[in-house]
Scaffold this active site. Structure first.
Site, short mmCIF file in Angstrom:
data_model
loop_
_atom_site.label_atom_id
_atom_site.label_comp_id
_atom_site.label_asym_id
_atom_site.label_seq_id
_atom_site.Cartn_x
_atom_site.Cartn_y
_atom_site.Cartn_z
N GLU A 52 -4.57 -4.51 -7.52
CA GLU A 52 -5.51 -5.31 -6.73
C GLU A 52 -6.88 -4.68 -6.84
O GLU A 52 -7.09 -3.54 -6.45
CB GLU A 52 -5.06 -5.44 -5.27
N ASP A 69 0.82 -1.21 0.00
CA ASP A 69 0.00 0.00 0.00
C ASP A 69 0.85 1.26 0.00
O ASP A 69 0.40 2.32 -0.44
CB ASP A 69 -0.93 0.01 1.22
#
Length: 906
Positions: free
Chosen positions: A547, A478
């Site tokens: 993702e 992330d």
């Protein structure tokens, strides 16, 4: 060097896979059985013996010192026998301490502090015994710990040989020379494993994938080996290849191996090897304790300049041949150690598109990454049979890539990927200690953390770098790591000879060493309509989305009853606002399936029962998974190209209501078959944004003379539009627009598009059916957040509920082929049937009304047919204990029917 000299590892064969999995379906993972016995260690130099079994106990009950626990004759009465790679929780499950932790919220009770006190927040002992034969003079014994969660003190035969600060981290491989404390006969090894917490240690965390394991995966999850070697050990073999482009006619190999003198005396060591039919030889001098890297290249060994090598290609683009390196070290004429490695010859690079997104190039060919996120078992249980089954599913799905966000696997996983041609994007995980230093206000790392991180990076580089399946490493997920950590990662990778792209993060971030990531992580993670994927905003099909998916993926009814309590099952279809433990036990954004359920009701009608909810969910999941992959297909060679998409996720670590293409029980359903349809090697599809009909070719072979049929059908079966196209050429690794649907008047509110593609000689290649509405889904992009884009108007597909019952005739035969059965099923809707037979789903059961036979590989499924049409499907499976298997056919408006599998020719 001739092509025949390569070691050919065949592609996935369902015979071997299904034979190995004959007893897998419906069983738990392997558990410890029988009485505890010492592991017998191989005596010769160059051997490595895995510890096969431990006995474990909490330090609350085993309060003795390490010297006592590791002493001969210590009583382990009441300890738990567990398998060699079991975490504490996995070991307790092997012993039946907790039952059915995947059902309802049973796992919650295990994790309750008031129920178990300090069970998982204090150290646990792992104790084992191994036998060593009297070895030749100079033989040394090493203890290789392949990763420990979170750290351990190590004791051998009453002596502490390492403290926990030196044996820490899920990924570092630690080799300890324990020769002074090992003797012939029975030896006792004990690990005092410290508790794990992914918020404070570089271990493994699960964030929102599933509930956290109560023990946080503490234990030797990758196993421990006893290594025997002579005075000079060789390790970390590496082969890198430089492939000539674009002709692929030559490959220059560089071979490296590390030689380490374990002795207090100097030694001359002769390093010999064979690779691709080329013999290698070098003699080196090693001072006491010295380590050298021994390298061979075409400059020193001209035979390493290979002509006409066999080239490894990703699945669908070519074969996946592998080569083998074997190396030996000899001291004073005696073999001291040996090692080997398997590798493939291929070229991998990446660059940024003009829009700033990563484009991977394999052997000079740009590749659309079509993958999904991998999840191991949440208790990290080692089950090679299950992994084989899951790889057979990935191949059947038509995907070409697996992304691992942490929870990185062992060599067996990458060996399978090499064999089957899957590409692997590996990387560190998000959100816990791994990224704490990258977040504003996050806890900074100390020197011990940095040491573990560097050791982790080095160990993973050595594990991954020879595997042709691996195409890059994401040093952040992330978030990109902070500058000092990023530099450490990159420096470590370069020191280990990492030859592949290094990516800053899975999100749109950069580091000084890697540059921009070329990735986007803009969601969604929960429900959006199929048309979303064609938009040029957020998670739409442009660039590289690392993702993303439409979130909830509802398992079949069989599996819901295996994982949900009656109360949870009732709430699933009646009370969408209620939290579901199997949807988001740890994150409020996903704990409720409200966005999915609201859309389901608006688009298909309010569920009337759990079975009705499941049936509507399968249409929704199929439609959305197909659209996601098809949108990226459509734009793979567009002006604003799509370069990669990772469906979030491939599978689940436990039974879940969201994020999977197939469920924990390996039961393929709507999302699976929608993705499979979209990822056909040569495919025909409809574009939601432009109403165009497109052909997609994921192979490198051009197609010629193709034929296509485009039909639009009303709900009553009438055909307001039909077009036949012939003599179509389609280049390899590309797309072609062949038609655009005109605006049609008089369409029923819900209508169908039926597409067929055939070869020049009429052989069917692809068939694709869409159900659409004249009222379109409308998205509110300005109010998007990181996981959701709101919908202001839903497509109206409720007229599907008014379809009259349809008749479907079923003919099914089965034949035995080796260790597997192959069923051939023909579905026919007679001309006299009153309606389309929508979304017919086939399963094979052990008997009428019995359990489904899993795993199973279908050629197609969830089939829609009109009166007068027939379609033939095949399924490959094993039938352990199934005396009279049947094919069960269900459908949207087709009554459930079971047909015995007749033995014979189709």
């Amino acid at each position: 060097m001739g092509a025949a000299e390569a070691t050919r590892i065949p592609g996935l064969t369902t015979i071997r896979v299904l034979a190995a999995l004959a007893a897998l379906a419906g069983t738990s993972l392997a558990c410890a059985e029988g009485t505890f016995a010492p592991t017998r260690v191989e005596s010769e130099a160059g051997s490595a013996t895995a510890i096969g079994q431990w006995q474990i106990q909490t330090s609350a009950k085993a309060q003795q010192s390490g010297a006592e626990v590791s002493a001969a004759g210590f009583s382990t009465k009441g300890w738990y026998p567990v398998s060699g790679r079991a975490t504490v929780m996995a070991g307790l499950l092997e012993n039946g301490t907790y039952e059915n932790v995947f059902y309802g919220d049973n796992l919650r009770a295990v994790a309750e502090p008031d129920a178990n006190g300090e069970l998982f927040v204090i150290p646990w002992w792992y104790r084992t015994e191994f036998t060593v034969a009297e070895g030749a003079p100079g033989i040394r014994t090493l203890l290789r710990i392949n990763g420990i969660i979170s750290s351990a003190d190590v004791w051998l035969n009453g002596q502490r040989v390492a403290e926990q600060a030196a044996v820490a981290g899920a990924y570092p491989v630690h080799e300890l020379d324990v020769t002074p404390w090992v003797h012939a006969g029975i030896n006792t090894l004990a690990l005092r494993v410290r508790p794990a917490d992914p918020r404070t240690s570089l271990s493994i965390g699960w964030v929102d994938w599933n509930p956290a394991p109560p023990d946080n995966n503490m234990g030797p999850w990758r196993g421990v080996d006893i290594v025997r070697t002579g005075p000079v050990e060789i390790r970390f073999p590496q082969v890198t290849s430089t492939l000539s482009l674009p002709d692929l006619a030559r490959a220059a190999l560089t071979v490296k191996v590390e030689a380490r003198n374990l002795d207090t005396s100097a030694h001359d060591a002769t390093i010999t090897g064979v690779v691709a039919g080329v013999s290698l030889r070098r003699t080196i001098h090693l001072a006491p304790g010295e380590t050298q890297t021994v390298a061979f290249s075409p400059a020193s060994d001209p035979g390493l300049d290979l002509h006409h090598p066999q080239v490894w290609w990703p699945v669908g683009m070519g074969a996946h041949p592998l080569y083998r390196l074997q190396m030996t070290a000899a001291v004073d004429g005696a073999m001291s150690d040996h090692t080997s490695a398997t590798f493939g010859i291929r070229s991998v690079s990446s660059h940024l598109t003009p829009q700033g997104y990563s484009q991977f190039v394999i052997n000079g060919k740009p590749v659309l990454i079509r993958g999904a996120g991998w999840a191991p078992d949440m208790f990290l249980r080692d089950d090679p049979r299950r992994v084989e089954a899951e790889f057979s599913y990935i191949l059947n799905l038509g995907l070409n890539t697996i992304r691992s966000e942490g929870k990185l696997e062992d060599a067996h996983f990458y060996d399978l990927a090499d064999r089957d041609g899957f590409m692997i994007l590996a990387g560190w995980e998000c959100c816990d200690k791994w990224e704490s230093a990258a977040k504003t206000g996050g806890e900074p790392w100390d020197a011990a953390d940095e040491k573990v991180a560097a050791a982790s990076m080095a160990s993973e580089a050595r594990l991954l770098r020879n595997h042709p399946s691996v195409i890059g490493f994401l040093i952040g997920s992330d978030h990109a790591p902070p500058a000092t950590v990023a530099k450490m990662y990159v420096d470590t990778l370069r020191e280990e000879g990492w030859p592949l792209p290094i990516v800053a993060a899975a999100s749109d971030e950069a580091t000084a060493e890697t540059g921009p990531s070329g990735m986007k992580m803009t969601g969604p993670y929960t429900w959006v309509p199929p048309a979303y994927w064609y938009a040029d905003k957020e998670g739409g099909a442009f660039g590289f989305n690392s993702e993303t998916s439409a979130g909830p993926s509802i398992p079949p009814l069989d599996d819901l009853t295996r994982m949900l309590s009656p109360q949870e099952a009732e709430a699933l279809w009646k009370y969408p606002q209620m939290r579901q433990y199997h949807a988001g036990a740890t994150r409020s954004e996903f704990a409720s399936l409200a966005p999915f359920d609201t859309a389901l009701t608006a688009r298909y009608g309010a569920p009337k029962s759990l079975a009705d909810y499941v049936a509507k969910s399968q249409l929704e999941n199929y439609d959305n998974a197909r659209a996601q992959f098809e949108a990226f297909n459509a734009h793979m060679d567009a002006a604003k190209p799509s370069t990669g998409v990772i469906y979030w996720m491939l599978n689940n670590a436990w039974p879940s209501l969201h994020w999977h293409l197939y469920d924990y029980f390996l039961n393929p359903a709507g999302a699976y078959f929608g993705a499979k349809k979209a990822n056909e090697p040569v495919h025909i599809q409809y574009s939601y944004d432009t109403r165009t009909i497109m052909l997609v070719n994921h192979t490198l072979t051009s197609e010629h003379g193709l034929q296509a049929i485009v039909r639009v059908r009303n709900l009553d079966g009438s055909v307001p539009y039909e077009r036949r196209l012939t003599d179509i050429d389609l280049a390899g690794n590309g797309t072609r627009q062949v038609a655009t649907l005109p605006a049609l008047s008089g369409l029923s509110r819900t209508y169908f598009i039926e597409l067929e593609l055939a070869s020049a000689d009429g052989k069917p290649i692809s068939r694709n059916v869409y159900w659409l509405s004249t009222q379109t889904d409308e998205l509110d992009f300005p109010h998007s957040n990181w996981y959701l884009t709101p919908v202001t108007q839903y497509a109206d597909l409720t007229p599907l509920q008014s379809l009259p019952p349809a008749t479907s005739e079923v003919r099914a035969t089965v034949r035995h082929e080796g260790a597997e059965d192959i069923a051939t099923v023909t579905l026919t809707v007679p001309p006299s049937s009153g309606a389309v037979a929508l979304f017919q789903h086939l399963s094979i059961r052990r008997s009428a009304g019995g359990e489904p036979l899993l795993p199973i590989l279908w050629s197609d499924n969830d089939v829609t047919l009109w009166p007068g049409e027939s379609f033939t499907l095949t399924a490959r499976f094993a039938t352990p204990g199934a005396a009279a298997p049947v094919v069960e056919v269900s459908g949207w408006n087709v009554p459930n029917r079971s047909v015995p599998l007749a033995v014979g020719s189709p």
